[in-house]
Design an enzyme around this catalytic site. Structure first.
Site, PDB file in Angstrom:
ATOM      1  N   HIS A  99     -63.508   8.099  25.310  1.00 46.90           N
ATOM      2  CA  HIS A  99     -63.431   8.129  23.855  1.00 46.90           C
ATOM      3  C   HIS A  99     -64.386   7.135  23.202  1.00 46.90           C
ATOM      4  O   HIS A  99     -64.917   6.221  23.849  1.00 46.90           O
ATOM      5  CB  HIS A  99     -61.999   7.851  23.391  1.00 46.90           C
ATOM      6  CG  HIS A  99     -61.460   6.498  23.778  1.00 46.90           C
ATOM      7  ND1 HIS A  99     -61.519   5.411  22.944  1.00 46.90           N
ATOM      8  CD2 HIS A  99     -60.839   6.072  24.907  1.00 46.90           C
ATOM      9  CE1 HIS A  99     -60.954   4.367  23.542  1.00 46.90           C
ATOM     10  NE2 HIS A  99     -60.541   4.731  24.728  1.00 46.90           N
ATOM     11  N   CYS A 135     -58.393   3.979  30.165  1.00 45.72           N
ATOM     12  CA  CYS A 135     -59.324   4.968  29.618  1.00 45.72           C
ATOM     13  C   CYS A 135     -60.729   4.367  29.505  1.00 45.72           C
ATOM     14  O   CYS A 135     -60.909   3.165  29.641  1.00 45.72           O
ATOM     15  CB  CYS A 135     -58.841   5.456  28.254  1.00 45.72           C
ATOM     16  SG  CYS A 135     -57.310   6.417  28.326  1.00 45.72           S
TER      17      CYS A 135
END
Length: 416
Positions: A315, A334
């Site tokens: 992201h 992440c």
């Protein structure tokens, strides 16, 4: 451009002239102005050669060059390795004259960062600076040409340990490269280097700085395919972050959720007011936390989805300053991607209707927009902390997750 065969085993016949570094007394560094013996030459020495390559880390060529590196480092070890560079108060840098510079030159000679033709001296001249820069680039350190704490630490990892690190990583390389043999394009996330490569036709077409998982919230090693990009994503907060981060924050800052556009929902989809939750318990873990799209959203403009059992994804981030850090191990598993919009366009190159203008227009609208990738792109999260992508250019990175078997190879704490 100079091209070399990845499978030229003549390199195995090469040796580096090794010798033990001189034992030096720990004197204070002295700046000598311009009265040093060696001429201060502004030309770039052999130590200043570029170490970057558009060859993918995951390639048969990298496997071959890493085998060559193992042969070279085996020869260095057989000749006694390299000596320690004595640490000093303050950095060694251009203009310093000190006995430790002699040991530094010898260390850089042995590893191939400094040509022997530049001579032996106590002076930190332009040749030494160039060699230090080359060494720093090969080790993923800030390339400032100065020998400070982190560079000292990397210099003083023994040749034996580096050789063992190469052996362990060659095993990992062989396993994962076999998976990419038939892939015309793929994305690789290398955790120790906190870097992303977009690979097409056996060439790196994009590189992106990344932020990966903390030591206690590690990014998993996995293989998948990128099947979806979401522009202006909602962020559903993982339960681990709710428990470890948000609940303690709410005890100190009761308006945190409201200020950050995060809404709470129960298991019937009904919104729950933060004031109705007992933040002194784990009651909140049973709720869904969802942040609205926008500039302060934790994923900012983009979420890149791929199927995996770890519930991780790639992201964008509003915290762009993190990409400037040396140690980029700050996420909860992440992957945060620098210049993610360039990667978006590369992933979507075969998905009709998406170019830079259309993507920017949607992002500006703040409208949540999922995009199915027409041809899902293979994705590999790997742990490669030692490799070579060219003859004589051996790359090492901090063993942040302690997978290489020696604590001396993991020195993230000193770099923070």
């Amino acid at each position: 451009m100079k091209h070399k065969s990845a499978f030229d085993r003549r390199t195995f016949l090469k040796t580096l002239m090794g010798a033990a570094a001189l034992s030096v007394a720990g004197q204070a560094c002295a700046v000598e102005g311009r009265s040093w013996d060696d001429a201060f030459d502004v030309r770039v020495s052999a130590g200043g050669e570029q170490v970057a390559s558009n060859q993918p880390v995951l390639s048969l060529a990298t496997v071959a060059y890493t085998e060559m590196a193992i042969a070279t480092y085996s020869n260095i070890v057989s000749q006694g390795g390299w000596g320690l560079v004595p640490t000093q108060q303050g950095p060694l840098q251009t203009g310093v004259k000190h006995p430790a510079v002699t040991a530094l030159r010898e260390r850089l000679f042995v590893s191939g960062d400094l040509a022997r033709g530049v001579g032996v001296s106590q002076v930190f001249d332009s040749y030494v600076e160039g060699a230090v820069r080359r060494f720093q680039a090969r080790h993923g350190l800030p390339v400032d040409g100065q020998v400070g704490d982190v560079t000292y630490r990397a210099l003083n990892v023994s040749a034996d340990m580096r050789l063992n690190q190469l052996h362990k990583n060659l095993e990992r390389l062989n396993k994962v490269v076999a998976k990419t043999a038939d892939e015309k394009r793929f994305v690789m996330v290398n955790v120790p280097s906190a870097q992303i490569e977009a690979v097409e036709k056996v060439m790196v077409v994009q590189r992106h700085t990344a932020v990966v998982g903390k030591i206690d919230r590690q990014t998993p090693i996995l293989d998948s395919k990128i099947h979806e990009i979401i522009l202006n994503p909602f962020w559903t907060v993982p339960k681990s972050i709710i428990r470890k981060d948000i609940i303690p924050l709410m005890r100190k800052e009761p308006n945190y959720l409201t200020d950050n556009n995060i809404h709470l929902f129960n298991n019937r989809g009904q919104e729950v007011l933060p004031q109705s939750v007992d933040w002194n318990t784990d009651e909140a873990v049973g709720l869904m936390f969802r942040q609205d799209p926008g500039k302060i959203n934790a994923m900012s403009s983009t979420k890149i989805n791929f199927h995996n059992r770890h519930a991780v994804y790639m992201h964008d981030t509003p915290q762009q300053g993190l990409f400037n850090n040396l140690m980029r191990f700050d996420s909860s598993g992440c992957i945060r991607v620098h210049n993610v919009r360039d990667l978006n366009l590369w992933i979507l190159q075969n998905t009709a209707g998406w170019d830079r203008m259309s993507m920017e227009k949607v992002i500006y609208s703040r409208k949540n927009t999922p995009i199915a990738v027409k041809d899902p792109v293979p994705l590999h999260f790997v742990y490669i902390s030692a490799w070579s992508t060219d003859d004589g250019v051996v790359q090492f990175r901090d063993d942040i997750y302690h997978m290489d078997g020696a604590p001396e190879l993991a020195f993230g704490d000193i770099a923070r």
